[in-house]
Write a protein that holds these residues in place. Structure first.
Motif, PDB file in Angstrom:
ATOM      1  N   LYS A  31       3.256  -7.001  -5.346  1.00  0.00           N
ATOM      2  CA  LYS A  31       2.339  -6.491  -4.320  1.00  0.00           C
ATOM      3  C   LYS A  31       0.894  -6.778  -4.714  1.00  0.00           C
ATOM      4  CE  LYS A  31       1.438  -2.412  -1.488  1.00  0.00           C
ATOM      5  NZ  LYS A  31       0.011  -2.235  -1.689  1.00  0.00           N
ATOM      6  N   CYS A  32       0.541  -6.488  -5.977  1.00  0.00           N
ATOM      7  CA  CYS A  32      -0.814  -6.775  -6.459  1.00  0.00           C
ATOM      8  C   CYS A  32      -1.095  -8.277  -6.447  1.00  0.00           C
ATOM      9  CB  CYS A  32      -0.998  -6.221  -7.866  1.00  0.00           C
ATOM     10  SG  CYS A  32      -1.006  -4.422  -7.969  1.00  0.00           S
ATOM     11  N   TYR A  33      -0.092  -9.051  -6.816  1.00  0.00           N
ATOM     12  CA  TYR A  33      -0.234 -10.513  -6.863  1.00  0.00           C
ATOM     13  C   TYR A  33      -0.575 -11.070  -5.479  1.00  0.00           C
ATOM     14  CZ  TYR A  33       1.369 -15.388  -7.180  1.00  0.00           C
ATOM     15  OH  TYR A  33       1.477 -16.755  -7.112  1.00  0.00           O
ATOM     16  N   PHE A  34       0.176 -10.656  -4.465  1.00  0.00           N
ATOM     17  CA  PHE A  34      -0.055 -11.185  -3.122  1.00  0.00           C
ATOM     18  C   PHE A  34      -1.344 -10.630  -2.513  1.00  0.00           C
ATOM     19  CE2 PHE A  34       4.629 -11.951  -3.255  1.00  0.00           C
ATOM     20  CZ  PHE A  34       4.566 -13.328  -3.084  1.00  0.00           C
ATOM     21  N   GLU A  35      -1.684  -9.368  -2.807  1.00  0.00           N
ATOM     22  CA  GLU A  35      -2.939  -8.812  -2.294  1.00  0.00           C
ATOM     23  C   GLU A  35      -4.134  -9.551  -2.892  1.00  0.00           C
ATOM     24  OE1 GLU A  35      -2.601  -4.631  -3.087  1.00  0.00           O
ATOM     25  OE2 GLU A  35      -2.023  -4.226  -1.002  1.00  0.00           O
ATOM     26  N   PHE A  36      -4.008  -9.919  -4.165  1.00  0.00           N
ATOM     27  CA  PHE A  36      -5.072 -10.694  -4.815  1.00  0.00           C
ATOM     28  C   PHE A  36      -5.279 -12.031  -4.108  1.00  0.00           C
ATOM     29  CE2 PHE A  36      -5.750 -14.200  -7.889  1.00  0.00           C
ATOM     30  CZ  PHE A  36      -7.077 -13.968  -8.201  1.00  0.00           C
ATOM     31  N   HIS A  37      -4.184 -12.752  -3.839  1.00  0.00           N
ATOM     32  CA  HIS A  37      -4.305 -14.062  -3.198  1.00  0.00           C
ATOM     33  C   HIS A  37      -4.750 -13.941  -1.735  1.00  0.00           C
ATOM     34  CE1 HIS A  37      -3.085 -16.870  -6.308  1.00  0.00           C
ATOM     35  NE2 HIS A  37      -2.172 -15.993  -6.698  1.00  0.00           N
ATOM     36  N   LEU A  38      -4.316 -12.891  -1.022  1.00  0.00           N
ATOM     37  CA  LEU A  38      -4.781 -12.678   0.345  1.00  0.00           C
ATOM     38  C   LEU A  38      -6.293 -12.464   0.371  1.00  0.00           C
ATOM     39  CD1 LEU A  38      -2.032 -10.372   1.899  1.00  0.00           C
ATOM     40  CD2 LEU A  38      -2.798 -12.578   2.805  1.00  0.00           C
ATOM     41  N   ALA A  39      -6.797 -11.647  -0.573  1.00  0.00           N
ATOM     42  CA  ALA A  39      -8.240 -11.404  -0.637  1.00  0.00           C
ATOM     43  C   ALA A  39      -8.989 -12.682  -1.010  1.00  0.00           C
ATOM     44  CB  ALA A  39      -8.536 -10.292  -1.643  1.00  0.00           C
TER      45      ALA A  39
END
Length: 237
Positions: free
Chosen positions: A187-195
């Motif tokens: 979840k943190c990984y994908f939120e980082f890339h989305l941002a």
């Protein structure tokens, strides 16, 4: 950026097409029947219409003919159906439809049809979102059937995570089951890339190496807020 009207009586299909087209930079208006489509046509004057053939009040071919005979067919119209015959598609083309998409619609065919429709109008080059060189006009990844079932799978609600910048550092609690720890990391990984990518699903899919339909499903399963990256990008600007 273009204004696109999506007309379909199925809520899942409307939401899915809207999400994808919004991510491509377009503004999307939704209508669930011919009556709403007539109002939207007058109100927003779309640059392109995605029109389902089978609808509860007036079918798409009849609506297309109505627009044609009243001088309102001033934009390209792409017909959509999962049950139409070749004769129906030919009839719609003769009336003035730009092209025909058979459901389930693949992402590649959807984006190519939209670009071709917009390119028909003068000055369409400025209306179509620009893509990075080497993306071949669409996306560099295998394209699977873009079905509502594959992309609209819901996920469990997860407590929010603190916003992360490009140099993100995150501490994870290890005293928990492996599956929970893995989900928290993903979840943190994908939120980082989305941002980092300003909320662009196309660029996140390219960065993470996931096929885009699978990426949508994965983010929903993890409870990732898909608007998160877009808000961070706009606030930073």
């Amino acid at each position: 950026m273009a204004n696109i009207l999506v007309v379909d009586d199925e809520l899942g299909i409307r939401d899915l097409l809207s999400e994808i087209l919004n991510d491509e930079g377009h503004t999307v208006e939704l209508a669930e029947n011919a009556a709403q489509a007539r109002g939207a046509r007058q109100r927003v004057r779309p640059d392109l219409v995605l029109l389902d053939i089978w609808m509860p009040d007036t079918d798409g071919v009849t609506l297309l003919k109505e627009w044609s005979t009243t001088g309102l067919l001033t934009m390209p119209v792409i017909m959509m159906s999962g049950h139409a015959t070749i004769e129906t598609a030919v009839e719609a083309t003769k009336i003035g439809a730009h092209s025909f998409l058979e459901k389930p619609i693949t992402m590649q065919k959807l984006l190519k049809a939209v670009e071709a429709g917009l390119a028909r109008n003068s000055g369409a080059a400025a209306a179509v979102p620009q893509r990075k060189p080497g993306m071949n006009g669409v996306v560099q990844m295998p394209v699977q059937e873009l079905t509502v079932e594959a992309a609209m799978t819901g996920g469990q609600a997860v407590p929010p995570v603190v916003d992360m910048g490009p140099q993100a550092r995150q501490l994870f609690e290890l005293d928990k089951p492996l599956r929970d720890a893995r989900d928290e990391f993903e979840k943190c990984y994908f939120e980082f890339h989305l941002a980092k990518e300003g909320g662009s699903m196309t660029r996140v899919a390219e960065k993470t190496g996931l096929e885009r339909t699978h990426l949508y499903r994965k983010l929903k399963q993890l409870g990732v807020d898909l608007s998160r990256g877009k808000r961070s990008s706009s606030s930073a600007a």
